[in-house]
Write an enzyme that holds these catalytic residues in place. Structure first.
Site, PDB file in Angstrom:
ATOM      1  N   GLY A   1       2.271   2.337  10.806  1.00  0.00           N
ATOM      2  CA  GLY A   1       3.407   3.331  10.524  1.00  0.00           C
ATOM      3  C   GLY A   1       3.920   3.722  11.784  1.00  0.00           C
ATOM      4  O   GLY A   1       4.705   4.640  12.136  1.00  0.00           O
TER       5      GLY A   1
ATOM      6  N   GLU B   1      -6.982   4.523   7.976  1.00  0.00           N
ATOM      7  CA  GLU B   1      -6.766   5.965   7.722  1.00  0.00           C
ATOM      8  C   GLU B   1      -7.866   6.531   7.334  1.00  0.00           C
ATOM      9  O   GLU B   1      -7.895   7.608   7.460  1.00  0.00           O
ATOM     10  CB  GLU B   1      -5.468   6.136   7.070  1.00  0.00           C
ATOM     11  CG  GLU B   1      -3.849   5.767   7.873  1.00  0.00           C
ATOM     12  CD  GLU B   1      -2.747   5.198   6.770  1.00  0.00           C
ATOM     13  OE1 GLU B   1      -2.941   5.471   5.727  1.00  0.00           O
ATOM     14  OE2 GLU B   1      -1.883   4.917   7.460  1.00  0.00           O
TER      15      GLU B   1
ATOM     16  N   SER C   1       3.498  -1.902  10.184  1.00  0.00           N
ATOM     17  CA  SER C   1       5.038  -1.762  10.353  1.00  0.00           C
ATOM     18  C   SER C   1       5.508  -3.058  10.082  1.00  0.00           C
ATOM     19  O   SER C   1       6.601  -3.491  10.611  1.00  0.00           O
ATOM     20  CB  SER C   1       5.122  -1.509  11.940  1.00  0.00           C
ATOM     21  OG  SER C   1       4.942  -0.343  12.186  1.00  0.00           O
TER      22      SER C   1
ATOM     23  N   ASN D   1       0.867  -1.249   0.047  1.00  0.00           N
ATOM     24  CA  ASN D   1      -0.197  -0.083   0.082  1.00  0.00           C
ATOM     25  C   ASN D   1       0.898   1.267   0.128  1.00  0.00           C
ATOM     26  O   ASN D   1       1.572   1.611   0.977  1.00  0.00           O
ATOM     27  CB  ASN D   1      -0.883   0.030   1.281  1.00  0.00           C
ATOM     28  CG  ASN D   1      -1.805   0.903   1.487  1.00  0.00           C
ATOM     29  OD1 ASN D   1      -1.844   2.023   0.602  1.00  0.00           O
ATOM     30  ND2 ASN D   1      -2.456   1.206   2.628  1.00  0.00           N
ATOM     31  N   TRP D   2       1.092   1.916  -1.322  1.00  0.00           N
ATOM     32  CA  TRP D   2       1.854   3.124  -1.410  1.00  0.00           C
ATOM     33  C   TRP D   2       1.310   4.468  -0.537  1.00  0.00           C
ATOM     34  O   TRP D   2       2.060   5.284  -0.599  1.00  0.00           O
ATOM     35  CB  TRP D   2       2.367   3.378  -2.767  1.00  0.00           C
ATOM     36  CG  TRP D   2       3.184   2.260  -3.442  1.00  0.00           C
ATOM     37  CD1 TRP D   2       3.630   1.222  -2.708  1.00  0.00           C
ATOM     38  CD2 TRP D   2       3.703   2.424  -4.713  1.00  0.00           C
ATOM     39  NE1 TRP D   2       4.508   0.489  -3.547  1.00  0.00           N
ATOM     40  CE2 TRP D   2       4.524   1.111  -4.794  1.00  0.00           C
ATOM     41  CE3 TRP D   2       3.616   3.193  -5.718  1.00  0.00           C
ATOM     42  CZ2 TRP D   2       5.331   0.781  -5.945  1.00  0.00           C
ATOM     43  CZ3 TRP D   2       4.159   2.504  -6.926  1.00  0.00           C
ATOM     44  CH2 TRP D   2       5.007   1.829  -7.002  1.00  0.00           C
ATOM     45  N   LYS D   3       0.253   4.222  -0.197  1.00  0.00           N
ATOM     46  CA  LYS D   3      -0.535   5.472   0.247  1.00  0.00           C
ATOM     47  C   LYS D   3      -0.294   6.662  -0.584  1.00  0.00           C
ATOM     48  O   LYS D   3      -0.304   6.471  -1.856  1.00  0.00           O
ATOM     49  CB  LYS D   3       0.002   5.492   1.883  1.00  0.00           C
ATOM     50  CG  LYS D   3      -0.379   4.384   2.615  1.00  0.00           C
ATOM     51  CD  LYS D   3      -0.018   4.444   4.052  1.00  0.00           C
ATOM     52  CE  LYS D   3      -0.067   3.202   4.779  1.00  0.00           C
ATOM     53  NZ  LYS D   3      -0.055   3.255   6.240  1.00  0.00           N
TER      54      LYS D   3
ATOM     55  N   GLY E   1       2.701  -1.316   4.266  1.00  0.00           N
ATOM     56  CA  GLY E   1       2.812   0.199   3.885  1.00  0.00           C
ATOM     57  C   GLY E   1       4.183   0.950   3.498  1.00  0.00           C
ATOM     58  O   GLY E   1       4.657   0.864   2.457  1.00  0.00           O
ATOM     59  N   GLY E   2       4.889   1.443   4.723  1.00  0.00           N
ATOM     60  CA  GLY E   2       6.036   2.101   4.364  1.00  0.00           C
ATOM     61  C   GLY E   2       7.236   1.357   3.797  1.00  0.00           C
ATOM     62  O   GLY E   2       7.813   1.692   2.925  1.00  0.00           O
TER      63      GLY E   2
ATOM     64  N   HIS F   1      -9.474   1.179   4.878  1.00  0.00           N
ATOM     65  CA  HIS F   1      -8.112   1.376   5.492  1.00  0.00           C
ATOM     66  C   HIS F   1      -8.480   2.144   6.830  1.00  0.00           C
ATOM     67  O   HIS F   1      -9.411   3.068   6.848  1.00  0.00           O
ATOM     68  CB  HIS F   1      -7.143   1.992   4.403  1.00  0.00           C
ATOM     69  CG  HIS F   1      -5.598   1.829   5.246  1.00  0.00           C
ATOM     70  ND1 HIS F   1      -5.403   2.820   6.349  1.00  0.00           N
ATOM     71  CD2 HIS F   1      -4.618   0.982   5.104  1.00  0.00           C
ATOM     72  CE1 HIS F   1      -3.795   2.392   6.590  1.00  0.00           C
ATOM     73  NE2 HIS F   1      -3.740   1.200   6.091  1.00  0.00           N
TER      74      HIS F   1
ATOM     75  N   GLU G   1      -5.210  -5.047  10.840  1.00  0.00           N
ATOM     76  CA  GLU G   1      -4.100  -4.073  11.043  1.00  0.00           C
ATOM     77  C   GLU G   1      -4.303  -3.255  12.365  1.00  0.00           C
ATOM     78  O   GLU G   1      -5.358  -2.555  12.244  1.00  0.00           O
ATOM     79  CB  GLU G   1      -4.236  -3.136   9.858  1.00  0.00           C
ATOM     80  CG  GLU G   1      -3.867  -3.834   8.599  1.00  0.00           C
ATOM     81  CD  GLU G   1      -3.395  -2.869   7.468  1.00  0.00           C
ATOM     82  OE1 GLU G   1      -2.114  -2.914   6.955  1.00  0.00           O
ATOM     83  OE2 GLU G   1      -3.977  -1.794   7.132  1.00  0.00           O
TER      84      GLU G   1
HETATM   85  P1  PGA Z   1       2.873   0.308   7.826  1.00  0.00           P
HETATM   86  O1  PGA Z   1       1.375   0.541   7.172  1.00  0.00           O
HETATM   87  O2  PGA Z   1       3.425  -0.948   6.962  1.00  0.00           O
HETATM   88  O3  PGA Z   1       3.437   1.468   7.176  1.00  0.00           O
HETATM   89  O4  PGA Z   1       2.613   0.538   9.002  1.00  0.00           O
HETATM   90  C1  PGA Z   1       0.469  -0.732   6.763  1.00  0.00           C
HETATM   91  C2  PGA Z   1      -0.924  -0.226   6.371  1.00  0.00           C
HETATM   92  O5  PGA Z   1      -1.266   0.816   6.696  1.00  0.00           O
HETATM   93  O6  PGA Z   1      -1.417  -0.885   5.435  1.00  0.00           O
END
Ligand code: PGA
Length: 267
Positions: free
Chosen positions: A179, A101, A219, A13-15, A240-241, A99, A173
């Site tokens: 993050g 977020e 993470s 997930n490149w956000k 994500g990251g 998600h 998650e």
């Molecule tokens: P993260 O994000 O790996 O940066 O914690 C995961 C996600 O939000 O899908």
């Protein structure tokens, strides 16, 4: 036995990262570094980079799926700035729904998420439904109740057979792990996968929800992936990251590949 057959999936997930000019090259590099048999790979760039990523992957590695990070709950209408499921035709085969977020920033509710899922499925998109508790909820011991409620809220209005046919994926998650550099333990993630599948059973899914892949997200790195893939109930990761870093993705998918190979050998 069903667990041994379940697909192993790593979705990135490149956000809100990458511009179209760089996204194709990044996708190409990640694809080349993650060509591991038995692992389903998906890259979810921002909407604006879907076309660039899709074109790069079609040319260099069509086995990698392309996913959107969100979809609107209506088909069309006066929704400025939104993107509907039919608009993703030819751009994405997968979609992340709900998600945390978006729950946090866009106020998405379980009922709304159910409608998004429905639109995604009607359009032939494969959904990754995200669920997870807040830190305060975990500290109060409510994580299973919260996640079960989220799963029920999102899925209750659809027929389990429809969701199974759409090859629904669920990502656990925990919000406090996203993050933050802090992960759940493999054991905790496995307990939550069990809670998710218990809810799927209550909803009428076949085989105790054992057909639905459950990913861990929060993470994940190449160093922590082993913790999760050592759990038979966890089928991969939503990253994500680390999904923006080819070296990290190489390590994560390589570890996922060990599980995929072990499962293929045990059926
Ligand atoms: P993260 O994000 O790996 O940066 O914690 C995961 C996600 O939000 O899908």
């Amino acid at each position: 036995m069903i667990q041994a057959m379940r697909e192993v999936i790593v979705a990135g997930n490149w956000k809100m990262h990458t511009v179209p000019a760089e996204a194709g090259q990044l996708a190409r590099t990640i694809a080349a570094r993650t060509r591991i048999p038995g692992v389903t790979r998906v890259i979810c760039p921002p909407y604006t980079s879907l076309a660039a990523v899709g074109a790069a992957l079609a040319e260099h590695d069509p086995d990698v799926g392309v996913g959107a990070q969100n979809v609107h709950h209506e088909l069309q209408g006066a929704y400025t700035g939104e993107v509907s499921a039919p608009m993703l035709a030819g751009l994405a085969g997968w979609v992340i729904v709900c998600h945390s977020e978006r729950r946090r920033d866009a106020g998405e509710t379980d009922a709304l998420i159910g409608r998004k899922l429905q639109r995604a499925i009607e359009a032939g998109l494969r959904p990754i439904l995200c669920v997870g508790e807040l830190l305060a909820e975990r500290e109060a011991g409510q994580q299973e109740t919260v996640v079960s409620r989220q799963v029920r809220g999102a899925l209750a209005d659809q027929a389990p057979a429809t969701l199974e046919a759409a090859r629904l994926v669920i990502a656990y998650e925990p919000v406090w792990a996203i993050g933050t550099g802090r992960t759940a333990s493999g054991r905790d993630a496995a307990a939550m996968a069990a809670a998710i599948r218990a809810t799927l059973t209550e909803l009428g899914f076949t085989d105790g929800g054992e057909r639905v892949p459950v990913l861990y997200g929060g993470s994940v790195t190449s160093a922590s992936m082993d913790e999760f893939m050592a759990e038979p109930s966890i089928d991969g990761a939503l990253v994500g990251g680390a999904s923006l870093k080819p070296d990290e993705m190489a390590g994560i998918v390589t570890r996922a590949g060990l599980t995929a190979t072990a499962r293929a050998g045990s059926v």
